[in-house]
Structure formats: C-alpha cells, structure tokens
Design an enzyme around this catalytic site. Structure first.
Site, PDB file in Angstrom:
ATOM      1  N   TYR A  56     -10.930  30.504 117.355  1.00 60.50           N
ATOM      2  CA  TYR A  56     -10.978  29.915 118.703  1.00 60.50           C
ATOM      3  C   TYR A  56     -10.306  28.547 118.693  1.00 60.50           C
ATOM      4  O   TYR A  56     -10.800  27.597 118.075  1.00 60.50           O
ATOM      5  CB  TYR A  56     -12.413  29.774 119.201  1.00 60.50           C
ATOM      6  CG  TYR A  56     -13.158  31.068 119.434  1.00 60.50           C
ATOM      7  CD1 TYR A  56     -12.502  32.294 119.467  1.00 60.50           C
ATOM      8  CD2 TYR A  56     -14.536  31.064 119.639  1.00 60.50           C
ATOM      9  CE1 TYR A  56     -13.196  33.479 119.686  1.00 60.50           C
ATOM     10  CE2 TYR A  56     -15.239  32.240 119.863  1.00 60.50           C
ATOM     11  CZ  TYR A  56     -14.567  33.448 119.875  1.00 60.50           C
ATOM     12  OH  TYR A  56     -15.254  34.610 120.096  1.00 60.50           O
ATOM     13  N   SER A 202     -19.127  39.404 126.778  1.00 56.46           N
ATOM     14  CA  SER A 202     -18.467  39.812 128.033  1.00 56.46           C
ATOM     15  C   SER A 202     -19.401  40.611 128.937  1.00 56.46           C
ATOM     16  O   SER A 202     -18.975  41.532 129.623  1.00 56.46           O
ATOM     17  CB  SER A 202     -17.182  40.600 127.746  1.00 56.46           C
ATOM     18  OG  SER A 202     -16.187  39.759 127.222  1.00 56.46           O
ATOM     19  N   GLY A 207     -16.086  37.343 133.703  1.00 53.08           N
ATOM     20  CA  GLY A 207     -16.232  36.619 134.954  1.00 53.08           C
ATOM     21  C   GLY A 207     -16.044  37.466 136.192  1.00 53.08           C
ATOM     22  O   GLY A 207     -16.480  37.089 137.288  1.00 53.08           O
ATOM     23  N   GLY A 211     -18.374  37.827 139.966  1.00 56.15           N
ATOM     24  CA  GLY A 211     -17.787  37.448 141.249  1.00 56.15           C
ATOM     25  C   GLY A 211     -16.999  36.153 141.211  1.00 56.15           C
ATOM     26  O   GLY A 211     -16.708  35.572 142.264  1.00 56.15           O
TER      27      GLY A 211
END
Length: 318
Positions: A56, A202, A207, A211
């Site tokens: 990351y 996830s 996301g 919404g």
C-alpha cells in the site's frame, strides 16, 4: 465496542476492524493528517484491529501507521499482508518465495517500527510456488520471532487445508459483500473447520453499495475505481438495482446504506470480521454505527434474495 477471540490466536479483537489501504492514495488523494486522526479516532472508539500491506503506497501505509501508533502500540493488533512483486509494466507477479517473504517481512518490521508482526499474511497464493513452501517460509519467520501468527488472503479451500497441514493458519482475508459472495462456496466453511477468522474486505463494494457514487464518472481523477471493469460491465444495471434496494432498506431502518451492508456481513457468522476502509473520521464513525444496527431475519432474507449466491454453502445467521 464488542470484542472477540480472533481465530486460534490469543488476541481479543474488535468486532469490526479498519482497512487502511485508502489512506495511501488507492481511491484518490488522501490527507496524512486526517488519516492519522482517523486512526486515532478508531483507537479511541475501541477499534484495535487494523489491516495494512507492504504494497500500500509502496511502504507509505506502514510509515503512516507507525506515526499513528506512537504511544498506543500495545493496544493494537496489526494484520499486515506481504503484497506482491511489482513488474515493470505496473502489474504484479508471484510473491510466495522464501526469499521474497523474508525480505518483505523484515522491511515491514522496519517501516512499522516493530520487532514482531502480530499477523503476517500471504497476499496471494503464488501459482509458481507450492503453498507448503510459502507457509514453510512463514513458519520460519514465526520461529525467528519476526511474526506471531500467519494468515492467508484469497486462498481456496484446498489451499487453506494444505497450508494448515504445515502450520496453523489463523485467518483468511477475502472480498465478501452482497454482490461478491464467492467466499460462501467453501472458503468460509474451511475457515470454520480450522477455527480460523475470516476478514471480509470490500463489504461496501468499494463504496458503490454504500451509495458513495453511482457511476465511475462520479469519482475524482486518480481514483483507480474509475478504471475497474466492475463499474463498466454489462452487470451495472443489476448492480444499480441492488444499490437502490439497499438504500431503500436503509431509509426504513433509519440507517445509512453502509451500515446495512456491514450489519449484513456481521450477521453471517461470529468468525466474520468486516474491515471497511475509511480515510476520514466521518466515514469511520458512520461505519462503526453498524454495530448497533439490528437486522431482523426478514431483513436478512430480503437482502440475501437481492443477490443470491446459487449453490453456496449457507452461511450461519444468513
């Protein structure tokens, strides 16, 4: 905050963890000061389980976490993945050799400022290295005191069983949400067979199910979701219907779509620990409120019917 024993470890972890990937630029720009404030807020609210990876931000994530942990290390359980070898064209390959795993573990310790990783996780089963060899290398790191426990990510049920024959595997990390339920096809059951935890990432569909956006064009430049095939394929119409139904149930429950998605995952079994990502305090607090949302059996049936996983092993509680 509720806590529970994590797999076969001696750790008591929060019922929900925090994924840190987005703090290193994966989903558009991130602000280090806000990311550290988000980590501190998570700790203050009782979250003691964070997920990171050597890959990351090419080490940025580990260095950020090191800063956030100053004065708080003894309270926090760190699950760190090995990442994969980067190729010249920007892709990834392998990552299961003894040499790579030893190198990345030692580099992770240096960047995090630690002597021992709480949980060292193989990011992907390397198709060119038998899983027994990869786990054997990680077992040696445990014996050397560089890791307390080892884990797998994205591993099949057969790989889980073969790995456990070499050394106890404490958890599996895998995508799991209302639109990605492949883990129900044996992976979760294999975790239950071996007393392993299951880290669901996830859960919010990057996301989308929360919404936060309705089309790739809603996302800022530099956000890698803009190029994801998932948001451009023929299934988007069905995905939007799922998104709309989640939003409708959220309104009925006086909750947010994110809270509905996370409450659904929490209801699938006690071994399942959602690790939603958040790089702002507002999103973090919204996610954690899911711990107080009670979904009825009727609510769960309604959600499961929206995106059934045909032929799956039925998850507990779902």
């Amino acid at each position: 905050m509720k806590y529970q024993k994590f797999g076969t470890t001696d750790f008591e972890v929060s019922r929900m963890g925090l994924g840190c990937m987005g703090m290193s630029g994966t989903y558009g720009p991130a602000d280090d000061a806000e990311s550290i404030a988000t980590l501190h807020r998570a700790f203050d609210l009782g979250v003691n389980f964070i997920d990171t990876s050597a890959s990351y931000g090419n080490g940025h994530n580990h260095e950020l976490i090191r800063k956030a942990l100053e004065g708080r290390r003894e309270r926090i359980v760190i699950h760190s993945k090995s990442g994969s070898i980067r190729t010249a064209d920007g892709g990834t390959r392998g990552g299961g050799s003894r040499e790579y795993l030893t190198m990345v573990c030692e580099r992770s310790l240096e960047r995090l400022g630690l002597e021992t990783l709480d949980i060292f996780c193989l990011s992907r089963v390397d198709p060119n290295v038998p899983i027994e060899e990869s786990v054997g290398a990680m077992k040696r790191l445990v014996e050397q005191g560089k890791a307390r426990y080892i884990a797998l990510s994205e591993a099949s049920p057969e790989s889980i069983r073969r790995a456990n024959a070499v050394h106890p595997i404490v958890s599996l990390q895998m995508e799991y949400s209302l639109w990605s339920r492949e883990a129900e096809n044996g992976n979760i059951e294999a975790c239950r067979e071996h007393g392993m935890g299951f880290m669901a990432y996830s859960v919010l569909g990057r996301g989308f199910l929360a919404g936060l956006f309705h089309a790739p064009s809603d996302l800022p430049e530099g956000d890698n979701r803009r190029n994801s095939p998932r948001f451009h394929d023929d299934g988007m119409d069905q995905s939007r219907k799922l998104q709309a139904e989640i939003e409708a149930l959220a309104r009925e429950k006086s909750a947010t779509p994110a809270q509905v998605c996370l409450a659904w995952a929490l209801a699938q079994g006690p071994e399942i620990i959602p690790i939603p990502g958040a790089k702002t305090r507002a999103h973090l607090e919204d996610d954690l409120a899911a711990l107080e949302l009670d979904l009825t059996p009727e609510d769960l049936h309604r959600l499961n019917a929206l995106a059934p996983n045909e032929g799956a092993l039925l998850p507990r509680g779902g």
